[in-house]
Design a protein around this motif. Sequence first.
Motif, PDB file in Angstrom:
ATOM      1  N   VAL A   1       0.825  -1.082  -0.175  1.00  0.00           N
ATOM      2  CA  VAL A   1      -0.124   0.028  -0.018  1.00  0.00           C
ATOM      3  C   VAL A   1       0.992   1.282  -0.059  1.00  0.00           C
ATOM      4  O   VAL A   1       1.855   1.305   0.657  1.00  0.00           O
ATOM      5  N   VAL A   2       0.648   2.294  -0.822  1.00  0.00           N
ATOM      6  CA  VAL A   2       1.221   3.527  -1.067  1.00  0.00           C
ATOM      7  C   VAL A   2       0.212   4.497  -0.780  1.00  0.00           C
ATOM      8  O   VAL A   2      -0.780   4.777  -1.394  1.00  0.00           O
ATOM      9  N   ALA A   3       0.385   5.261   0.419  1.00  0.00           N
ATOM     10  CA  ALA A   3      -0.666   6.289   0.913  1.00  0.00           C
ATOM     11  C   ALA A   3      -0.200   7.710   0.384  1.00  0.00           C
ATOM     12  O   ALA A   3       0.952   7.792   0.225  1.00  0.00           O
ATOM     13  N   ALA A   4      -1.172   8.562   0.257  1.00  0.00           N
ATOM     14  CA  ALA A   4      -0.853   9.842   0.090  1.00  0.00           C
ATOM     15  C   ALA A   4      -1.929  10.887   0.884  1.00  0.00           C
ATOM     16  O   ALA A   4      -2.889  10.466   1.191  1.00  0.00           O
TER      17      ALA A   4
ATOM     18  N   LYS B   1       0.160  12.474  -8.203  1.00  0.00           N
ATOM     19  CA  LYS B   1       1.748  12.493  -8.338  1.00  0.00           C
ATOM     20  C   LYS B   1       1.908  11.041  -8.195  1.00  0.00           C
ATOM     21  O   LYS B   1       2.957  10.298  -8.828  1.00  0.00           O
ATOM     22  N   LYS B   2       1.713  10.309  -6.910  1.00  0.00           N
ATOM     23  CA  LYS B   2       1.915   8.919  -6.708  1.00  0.00           C
ATOM     24  C   LYS B   2       1.398   7.974  -7.671  1.00  0.00           C
ATOM     25  O   LYS B   2       2.144   7.054  -8.012  1.00  0.00           O
ATOM     26  N   ALA B   3       0.395   8.303  -8.205  1.00  0.00           N
ATOM     27  CA  ALA B   3      -0.256   7.446  -9.245  1.00  0.00           C
ATOM     28  C   ALA B   3       0.658   7.388 -10.379  1.00  0.00           C
ATOM     29  O   ALA B   3       0.765   6.392 -11.033  1.00  0.00           O
ATOM     30  N   LEU B   4       0.813   8.502 -10.725  1.00  0.00           N
ATOM     31  CA  LEU B   4       1.824   8.541 -11.919  1.00  0.00           C
ATOM     32  C   LEU B   4       3.196   7.986 -11.783  1.00  0.00           C
ATOM     33  O   LEU B   4       3.464   7.291 -12.757  1.00  0.00           O
ATOM     34  N   SER B   5       3.892   8.069 -10.647  1.00  0.00           N
ATOM     35  CA  SER B   5       5.246   7.673 -10.316  1.00  0.00           C
ATOM     36  C   SER B   5       5.022   6.115 -10.094  1.00  0.00           C
ATOM     37  O   SER B   5       6.143   5.363 -10.419  1.00  0.00           O
ATOM     38  N   GLU B   6       4.204   5.725  -9.339  1.00  0.00           N
ATOM     39  CA  GLU B   6       4.094   4.442  -8.951  1.00  0.00           C
ATOM     40  C   GLU B   6       3.582   3.451  -9.793  1.00  0.00           C
ATOM     41  O   GLU B   6       3.657   2.187  -9.738  1.00  0.00           O
ATOM     42  N   SER B   7       2.509   3.769 -10.554  1.00  0.00           N
ATOM     43  CA  SER B   7       1.792   2.951 -11.576  1.00  0.00           C
ATOM     44  C   SER B   7       0.885   1.750 -10.851  1.00  0.00           C
ATOM     45  O   SER B   7       1.289   0.817 -10.997  1.00  0.00           O
TER      46      SER B   7
END
Length: 188
Positions: A19-22, A30-36
């Motif tokens: 899980v990557v949280a924002a 930004k995280k959606a674009l960098s983490e895919s």
Amino acid sequence: SKATSTVLKEVLESEGYKVVAAKDGEAALKKALSESPDLILLDINMPKMTGFEVLEKLRADPKTKLIPTVIVTALQKSADRIKAMKLGCDDFLSKPFEAAELLARVRSLLQLSYYRRKIDAKDTLAAVIHDMGEGVLVCDSKWDIVNINPTAQKYLSIVDNSGLQLLDYICHNFTLSVTREELENPKT
């Protein structure tokens, strides 16, 4: 009571999901674009950028347009749900939520993500083959033509390739220096 994001993270990580949280909508984008990521859980009420705005930007970007997105919200108004659906939301999870429901939706949407990406990759390959200047055709293991570009159709004088088997076509229309059996069963 714990914040929704903390509970979501704990439930998903306990099942082995990364899980990557924002902290806000801007950071989420930004995280959606960098983490895919394979899946996005998106709250409507976020600082800096609403979930609606994030969703709209996700769907407009080729890098993120296929990522399934679940709106996690306490909003019960049908107008808000309709707006989210029009923007490309894949599912909803109402607060408060049950862990079993969350996990079932996540599993289901991860399957959707896998198939969307496979279809997108297949469409991309078909577009590349179609646009190539060289003659290209793709057959399955039974020699059935699954894709052929206009150049190959021109060189091979193939007008309609639906249901066409390449080996049959070659054997009927060309003189070969090898037998059909040798083509069907090449020596390794």
